[in-house]
Design a protein around this motif. Structure first.
Motif, PDB file in Angstrom:
ATOM      1  N   TRP A   1       9.503   2.137  12.711  1.00 37.01           N
ATOM      2  CA  TRP A   1       8.241   3.259  12.329  1.00 37.01           C
ATOM      3  C   TRP A   1       7.628   3.123  11.039  1.00 37.01           C
ATOM      4  O   TRP A   1       8.405   2.518  10.131  1.00 37.01           O
ATOM      5  CB  TRP A   1       9.133   4.631  12.011  1.00 37.01           C
ATOM      6  N   SER A   2       6.604   3.449  10.805  1.00 37.07           N
ATOM      7  CA  SER A   2       5.830   3.288   9.779  1.00 37.07           C
ATOM      8  C   SER A   2       5.500   4.927   9.095  1.00 37.07           C
ATOM      9  O   SER A   2       5.510   5.848  10.245  1.00 37.07           O
ATOM     10  CB  SER A   2       4.219   2.637  10.029  1.00 37.07           C
ATOM     11  N   TRP A   3       5.381   5.067   7.906  1.00 37.72           N
ATOM     12  CA  TRP A   3       5.684   6.190   7.443  1.00 37.72           C
ATOM     13  C   TRP A   3       5.176   6.361   5.889  1.00 37.72           C
ATOM     14  O   TRP A   3       5.409   5.631   5.215  1.00 37.72           O
ATOM     15  CB  TRP A   3       7.007   6.725   7.405  1.00 37.72           C
ATOM     16  N   ARG A   4       4.453   7.159   5.689  1.00 36.00           N
ATOM     17  CA  ARG A   4       3.781   7.440   4.399  1.00 36.00           C
ATOM     18  C   ARG A   4       4.221   8.941   3.851  1.00 36.00           C
ATOM     19  O   ARG A   4       4.041   9.993   4.673  1.00 36.00           O
ATOM     20  CB  ARG A   4       2.361   7.474   4.355  1.00 36.00           C
ATOM     21  N   PRO A   5       4.715   9.167   2.782  1.00 32.37           N
ATOM     22  CA  PRO A   5       5.031  10.558   2.235  1.00 32.37           C
ATOM     23  C   PRO A   5       3.969  11.318   2.471  1.00 32.37           C
ATOM     24  O   PRO A   5       2.840  11.214   2.215  1.00 32.37           O
ATOM     25  CB  PRO A   5       5.275  10.257   0.832  1.00 32.37           C
ATOM     26  N   GLY A   6       4.624  12.620   3.320  1.00 28.78           N
ATOM     27  CA  GLY A   6       3.501  13.672   3.423  1.00 28.78           C
ATOM     28  C   GLY A   6       3.014  13.606   5.021  1.00 28.78           C
ATOM     29  O   GLY A   6       2.162  14.372   5.384  1.00 28.78           O
ATOM     30  N   GLU A   7       3.292  12.481   5.393  1.00 29.25           N
ATOM     31  CA  GLU A   7       2.640  12.309   6.909  1.00 29.25           C
ATOM     32  C   GLU A   7       3.752  12.123   7.746  1.00 29.25           C
ATOM     33  O   GLU A   7       4.961  12.090   7.309  1.00 29.25           O
ATOM     34  CB  GLU A   7       1.746  10.864   6.817  1.00 29.25           C
TER      35      GLU A   7
ATOM     36  N   ASP B   1       0.737  -1.232  -0.007  1.00 26.39           N
ATOM     37  CA  ASP B   1      -0.043   0.124  -0.166  1.00 26.39           C
ATOM     38  C   ASP B   1       0.741   1.415   0.108  1.00 26.39           C
ATOM     39  O   ASP B   1       0.283   2.521   0.059  1.00 26.39           O
ATOM     40  CB  ASP B   1      -1.007   0.076   1.404  1.00 26.39           C
ATOM     41  N   GLY B   2       2.261   1.137  -0.014  1.00 30.29           N
ATOM     42  CA  GLY B   2       3.022   2.369  -0.258  1.00 30.29           C
ATOM     43  C   GLY B   2       3.645   2.791   1.251  1.00 30.29           C
ATOM     44  O   GLY B   2       4.636   3.833   1.195  1.00 30.29           O
ATOM     45  N   THR B   3       3.120   2.003   2.148  1.00 25.63           N
ATOM     46  CA  THR B   3       3.856   2.465   3.672  1.00 25.63           C
ATOM     47  C   THR B   3       5.286   1.887   3.469  1.00 25.63           C
ATOM     48  O   THR B   3       5.422   0.873   3.241  1.00 25.63           O
ATOM     49  CB  THR B   3       2.765   1.918   4.830  1.00 25.63           C
ATOM     50  N   ALA B   4       6.147   2.643   4.268  1.00 23.27           N
ATOM     51  CA  ALA B   4       7.489   2.453   4.409  1.00 23.27           C
ATOM     52  C   ALA B   4       7.569   1.954   5.812  1.00 23.27           C
ATOM     53  O   ALA B   4       7.082   2.831   6.508  1.00 23.27           O
ATOM     54  CB  ALA B   4       8.190   3.667   4.006  1.00 23.27           C
ATOM     55  N   PHE B   5       8.345   1.045   6.123  1.00 23.73           N
ATOM     56  CA  PHE B   5       8.646   0.628   7.394  1.00 23.73           C
ATOM     57  C   PHE B   5      10.158   0.948   7.487  1.00 23.73           C
ATOM     58  O   PHE B   5      10.937   0.395   6.755  1.00 23.73           O
ATOM     59  CB  PHE B   5       8.403  -1.124   7.634  1.00 23.73           C
ATOM     60  N   ILE B   6      10.556   1.576   8.625  1.00 28.92           N
ATOM     61  CA  ILE B   6      11.974   1.913   8.759  1.00 28.92           C
ATOM     62  C   ILE B   6      12.417   1.699  10.005  1.00 28.92           C
ATOM     63  O   ILE B   6      11.947   2.179  11.292  1.00 28.92           O
ATOM     64  CB  ILE B   6      11.968   3.719   8.782  1.00 28.92           C
ATOM     65  N   THR B   7      13.704   1.127  10.269  1.00 29.55           N
ATOM     66  CA  THR B   7      14.085   0.682  11.600  1.00 29.55           C
ATOM     67  C   THR B   7      14.999   1.829  11.886  1.00 29.55           C
ATOM     68  O   THR B   7      15.962   2.543  11.117  1.00 29.55           O
ATOM     69  CB  THR B   7      15.139  -0.638  11.324  1.00 29.55           C
ATOM     70  N   ASP B   8      14.985   2.024  13.220  1.00 32.09           N
ATOM     71  CA  ASP B   8      15.700   3.395  13.926  1.00 32.09           C
ATOM     72  C   ASP B   8      16.817   2.740  14.824  1.00 32.09           C
ATOM     73  O   ASP B   8      16.394   2.600  15.942  1.00 32.09           O
ATOM     74  CB  ASP B   8      14.909   4.245  14.266  1.00 32.09           C
TER      75      ASP B   8
END
Length: 527
Positions: free
Chosen positions: A101-107, A87-94
């Motif tokens: 983290w989950s992230w969608r562009p613009g959010e 669905d375009g959601t990025a999952f990012i390890t920090d």
């Protein structure tokens, strides 16, 4: 105090200004990316690059080469890997916050899974499952929650440095154990594992390629290998510089390689005729920081650059002490070179003497080692930023005592020819002098003083807050700005894994600034 800001020329992308009697130039950099860690193609077709030391994610347009910084600042401190769900959601390890983290562009990013120390590799599946591993001895492989805030499921424990992983068409996860030099597969439902390959040189990433063969980056060897998971047969796809972090494959099987050590990202030719083709460089090598700099006997500069040391001689930059190699001490945020050439480095909780044969640890019980110097008695001085102590260390035995506990956040150190020790405090905005057991304040009106050196008459300080290099008269305390507009410090609202600007004085009287704000080395030369 006087605050002259005479205009000079514009150098590079920053308006660097210098006072009369000084000439300023950029001798290396700047960097587009602050290291290149996890890479993955996004739904828009761009290649996304996580940068743990840059606190940002950038997207590279493969067609034009244009780089856009799409996520920086905010709660994510050290993004190390990423993957995109359908669905375009990025999952990012920090790795700094132990959060995925989950992230969608613009959010705004959302904390999806927490309490994952050294979380690194991440991959998603077509049916919406999320898998994460922890890059550390004893690390775990986890299935992340479907919804933010839910608990992760532990699938495996006791792993030896698992890193970037991928899902095969057989439903198994394929992952490296970096410290063991092995690649394994896992059925995520039954928990049944199988060793696929062993004896590898620091395998940092595994991706499933064409014909379900594994594409594996061997960081210490500078090799991209292909492994048949059925037979275990290993072949070489490509040879690239060492310090490989991750790999990505496009829809046509094109191979892209990132390098944690210097931010290099390239499309690497494979297959027939590959040996006669050059890689397409999407981002050239640069500095991850740089965080500190010193001069070696003979004039070569040595740079503390996070996960390596860099030698700079003219336009040539060469790397040693890379993470995952035998001569690496780990994180390097400060460096000091003795007159006889001995090199001391420190980072996090430890200090070492570096030699090409390998680092010799001197001591490892500090809270945050940020500055080094040698006094006239050949005693090593170390600033512990979090403990609020400047220590005196025997460079061989590691025996230690206190020089001073009167500086709240000692940051960098300098020793003048008369034995006076100068100490910057980047939290209090102060510079101190320590002599004969007495610590006194010499300037209390700076914003974020970091790198510091002294000559016979002045103390030079890099102020990462005002982005200036100031000279403070040792006798009168009068301050003069000798350079402004320096690319040092981090952008407002951003927190970086390491943030430090370094300064050294060379034998010809020049001042060299390690400018961590844009990945440059700057020279200020008296004229």
């Amino acid at each position: 105090m006087p605050d002259p800001r005479p205009q000079l020329s514009i150098v590079g992308a920053h308006e660097l200004t210098a006072a009369p009697g000084w000439q300023i130039e950029r001798i290396a950099g700047p960097s587009n990316l602050f290291g290149a860690n996890g890479i993955q193609f996004g739904p828009d077709g761009r290649l996304y690059v996580a940068q743990a030391f840059g606190a940002q994610i950038s997207a590279i347009d493969i067609g034009t080469g244009q780089i856009e910084h799409v996520l920086s600042g905010g709660p994510i401190v050290a993004p190390d890997d990423l993957d995109f769900a359908l669905d375009g959601t990025a999952f990012i390890t920090d790795v700094a916050t132990a959060t995925t983290w989950s992230w969608r562009p613009g959010e705004e990013p959302v904390a999806h899974a927490v309490n994952q120390p050294a979380n690194n590799g991440v991959t998603t599946t077509p049916n919406g499952r999320l898998f994460i591993d922890e890059f550390r001895p004893g690390g775990r492989l986890l299935e992340g929650p479907r919804e933010p805030g839910q608990e992760s499921r532990v699938i495996l424990e006791g792993l030896d440095g698992p890193n970037a992983l991928d899902l095969g068409s057989d439903g198994r996860l394929y992952f490296p154990q970096v410290f063991a030099g092995e690649v394994w597969s896992l059925d995520p439902d039954s928990g049944v594992t199988q060793r696929v390959a062993a004896g590898l040189g620091s395998p940092t990433a595994v991706k499933v390629g064409q014909d379900d063969k594994l594409v594996v980056s061997l960081s210490a060897e500078g090799v991209i290998a292909q492994i048949d998971p059925r037979s275990g047969a290993i072949s070489t796809l490509a040879e690239v510089p060492t310090g490989i972090d991750n790999i990505a494959l496009d829809a046509d099987g094109g191979l892209y390689v990132s390098h944690y050590v210097d931010g290099r990202v390239a499309r690497v030719p494979v297959g027939a005729g590959a040996s006669t083709q050059e890689p397409r460089i999407l981002n050239p090598a640069g500095f991850v920081g740089p965080f500190d700099v010193a001069e070696r006997p003979g004039g070569t500069l040595i740079v503390a650059d996070g996960l390596s040391l860099a030698y700079v001689e003219g336009q040539i930059v060469s790397r040693v002490a890379q993470l995952l190699t035998a001569d690496s001490p780990g994180l390097i945020s400060t460096v000091h070179v003795a007159p006889d050439g001995r090199t001391f480095v420190a980072g996090r909780n430890a200090v070492w003497q570096y030699t090409p044969a390998g680092p010799r640890q001197i001591r490892d019980d500090f809270q945050a080692a940020t500055g080094l110097a040698l006094d006239g008695d050949d005693t090593l001085l170390l600033a512990d930023h979090e403990a609020g102590v400047v220590y005196r260390l025997h460079p061989e035995s590691g025996d230690r005592g206190d020089l001073t506990r009167d500086v709240q956040h000692p940051t960098r150190l300098a020793v003048a020819s008369d034995g006076t020790v100068y100490i910057s405090d980047d939290q209090a905005g102060r510079v101190y002098a320590q002599r004969d057991g007495v610590t006194s304040e010499i300037d209390a009106a700076l914003e974020k003083p970091q790198g510091i050196v002294a000559d016979e008459e002045r103390v030079f300080v890099v102020d990462a807050g005002s982005q200036e290099l100031v000279a403070i008269a040792r006798q009168s305390g009068q301050r003069e700005v000798i350079a402004a507009g320096l690319p040092v410090g981090v952008p407002a609202g951003s927190t970086r894994f390491v943030s430090a600007a370094g300064l050294t004085r060379t034998t010809d009287g020049s001042l060299i600034i390690a400018a961590d704000g844009d990945g440059s080395l700057l020279r200020l030369k008296p004229v």
